[in-house]
Design an enzyme around this catalytic site. Structure first.
Site, short mmCIF file in Angstrom:
data_model
loop_
_atom_site.label_atom_id
_atom_site.label_comp_id
_atom_site.label_asym_id
_atom_site.label_seq_id
_atom_site.Cartn_x
_atom_site.Cartn_y
_atom_site.Cartn_z
N THR A 287 45.46 35.01 33.88
CA THR A 287 44.80 35.58 35.06
C THR A 287 43.63 34.72 35.51
O THR A 287 43.33 34.64 36.70
CB THR A 287 44.30 37.01 34.72
N TYR B 111 49.33 39.50 41.96
CA TYR B 111 48.97 38.10 41.80
C TYR B 111 49.88 37.47 40.77
O TYR B 111 50.52 38.14 39.98
CB TYR B 111 47.50 37.95 41.39
N THR C 82 45.14 36.69 28.77
CA THR C 82 44.54 37.56 27.75
C THR C 82 45.57 38.22 26.84
O THR C 82 45.22 38.69 25.76
CB THR C 82 43.66 38.64 28.40
N ASP C 83 46.84 38.27 27.28
CA ASP C 83 47.83 39.04 26.50
C ASP C 83 47.96 38.55 25.05
O ASP C 83 48.08 39.35 24.13
CB ASP C 83 49.22 38.97 27.17
N GLU D 168 51.05 53.15 -1.69
CA GLU D 168 52.21 54.05 -1.75
C GLU D 168 53.49 53.28 -2.06
O GLU D 168 54.52 53.86 -2.36
CB GLU D 168 52.37 54.81 -0.44
N1 GLU Z 1 49.97 38.46 31.42
C1 GLU Z 1 49.18 37.35 31.81
C2 GLU Z 1 48.66 36.55 30.63
O1 GLU Z 1 48.38 37.03 29.58
C3 GLU Z 1 48.03 37.74 32.67
C4 GLU Z 1 47.08 38.68 32.01
C5 GLU Z 1 45.72 38.10 31.77
O2 GLU Z 1 45.51 36.91 31.68
O3 GLU Z 1 44.81 38.93 31.63
O4 GLU Z 1 48.54 35.37 30.80
#
Ligand code: GLU
Length: 354
Positions: free
Chosen positions: A41, A54, A120-121, A311
Site C-alpha cells: 500500500t 487502489y 503490511t500483510d 497436554e
Molecule cells: N495486501 C497488500 C500488501 O500487503 C496491501 C496491504 C498493505 O500494504 O497494507 O502488500
C-alpha cells in the site's frame, strides 16, 4: 554604480561558491540510507475507474521518496526496487533477493542503515526472516502503510520519514530488524499485524513495543529480543517447504495428509489453545512424523507460549513446541532450522532461544 557592481561580483564569485561548497560538505556529512522497495500500500496508486479502490505496489521509488522531501535534511537516501508486489505474493525467491541486497548494502562502509518498504500483510514475516539471516549491527528497518497515498491522512509519508530517521540513527544499531509504523517501533520477533484496516494494526502482543518516536526522534524503552540466532543462507537459491495447518473444532486429518502428500519438509500446526488438535488430526500428525516430516506445534490464539509436554507428549511423539512464536513466524524459523539440521533437540533449542 561601482558599489553595485562590486556587490554583484562578490556574491557571484565569492559568497555563492563558498556557500555552495559549505552546503555540499554538510550534506555529505549526513548519514547515508539505502531504501529497497517491494510494493504494498505504501506504493499504492488509486484506480482511475472511480471505484475508490487502489492497486498495491504500483508507485516507483522516486514517487515514494517525493512524498517526504524533508528527508534530504537529515539523510542521503538512495533507492532500489527489488519487487513491485502486494505482500500476499511475497515468496522465498524475493526473500533471498532482499536478503542479498540488504547484506551487500550494509557491507558498504558509507551506508548507515537500510529501509525496506513492504506491504503490511506479510511484513512481519519478512522482518522475522531478515532478523535471522542478516549479519550486521547496522539498522534494518521495515515499514509500510495502511492507507494509500491518495487517501485523507495517508500514513505512508510519516511512516517512511520515521523509518529513514530510524535507519540513520545510532540508537537503532545492534537491535536486529525493526518495524516502525504509526510512530511505534517494534522488534521483528514479536510484531504482528492484528487489525485488517486500522493504522495501529501492528502490535507486539507478547513483549510490547520496543520504542516510539518523540519529537522526530526514536526513543527506545526496551531492547528487542535476542539476535544471537543467525542462519547463513547466502549460498542458497531455494528454501525447504513448510506448510501451516490451522486447527479448529471438528478438525479432520485432511489438511495434514494433504501437506504430507504435497511433500512438505515441515508442518507447523496452528493449534487450538496450547497447540492442541483433535484426535483424528493428531493421528494424521503422528503419521506425518513417522514419514519424516518435522512437526512444530504453535497456537492460533495470538499470544503466549506453547510449551513442551503439556497436554501432548512431545518427547514421545517427536514434536517441537513453538515457544513464543506465532504460526507464521514458527514456519520461518522451521524453514531456516531445516537448512541446518533435522535434529529435533537442536531445532527445539532454536525455538526456545531468546
Ligand atoms: N495486501 C497488500 C500488501 O500487503 C496491501 C496491504 C498493505 O500494504 O497494507 O502488500
Amino acid at each position: 554604480m561601482k558599489l553595485k557592481q562590486t556587490l554583484i561580483f562578490l556574491i557571484a564569485f565569492v559568497v555563492a561558491p563558498v556557500w555552495f561548497a559549505h552546503a555540499q560538505k554538510s550534506r555529505s556529512a549526513l548519514p547515508r540510507v539505502h531504501i529497497f522497495t517491494t510494493g504494498g500500500t505504501i506504493a499504492g496508486q488509486e484506480r482511475s475507474d472511480g471505484s475508490g479502490g487502489y492497486d498495491a505496489g504500483k508507485l516507483a521509488i522516486d514517487a515514494i521518496l517525493d512524498s517526504v522531501p524533508e528527508i534530504r535534511e537529515f539523510a542521503r537516501v538512495k533507492g532500489k526496487a527489488v519487487a513491485q508486489i502486494g505482500s500476499q505474493d511475497m515468496n522465498d525467491k524475493v526473500w533471498l533477493v532482499i536478503a542479498r541486497e540488504v547484506q551487500a548494502a550494509l557491507a558498504r562502509r558509507d551506508i548507515t542503515g537500510v529501509v525496506i518498504t513492504h506491504g503490511t500483510d506479510t511484513l512481519e514475516e519478512t522482518a522475522f526472516f531478515l532478523d535471522h539471516v542478516i549479519a550486521s549491527n547496522k539498522p534494518v528497518v521495515m515499514v509500510g502503510s495502511m492507507r494509500p497515498a491518495t487517501s485523507r491522512s495517508a500514513d505512508g509519508p510519516i511512516n517512511l520519514h520515521n523509518a529513514i530517521r530510524l535507519a540513520a540513527s545510532p540508537e537503532a544499531r545492534g537491535r536486529g530488524c525493526l518495524v516502525v509504523m504509526n510512530d511505534i517501533i517494534h522488534s521483528a520477533r514479536d510484531v504482528v499485524k492484528m487489525h485488517t484496516t486500522r493504522v495501529d494494526t501492528f502490535q507486539s502482543p507478547n513483549t510490547g513495543a520496543v520504542g516510539h518516536f518523540f519529537k522526530n526522534k526514536p526513543v527506545f524503552w526496551n531492547q528487542p529480543g535476542r539476535r544471537a540466532l543467525r542462519f547463513n543462507i547466502r549460498q542458497r537459491n531455494k528454501l525447504p517447504r513448510v506448510e501451516i495447518v490451522y486447527a479448529h473444532a471438528n478438525m479432520t486429518e485432511l489438511m495434514i495428509d494433504a501437506a504430507v502428500s504435497g511433500k512438505a519438509a515441515g508442518i507447523v500446526v496452528a493449534g487450538v489453545g496450547n497447540g492442541n488438535l483433535s484426535a483424528p488430526a493428531m493421528a494424521a500428525l503422528d503419521r506425518a512424523r513417522a514419514s519424516g516430516v518435522t512437526i512444530v506445534r504453535s497456537s492460533r490464539v495470538g499470544a503466549g507460549r506453547v510449551d513442551r509436554n503439556v497436554e501432548i507428549n512431545d518427547d514421545a511423539k517427536g514434536f517441537i513446541a513453538a515457544g513464543m512464536l506465532n504460526p507464521q513466524k514458527a514456519r520461518i524459523l522451521l524453514i531456516l532450522a531445516l537448512t541446518r539440521t533435522k535434529d529435533l533437540k537442536e531445532i527445539q533449542k532454536f525455538f526456545f532461544a531468546r
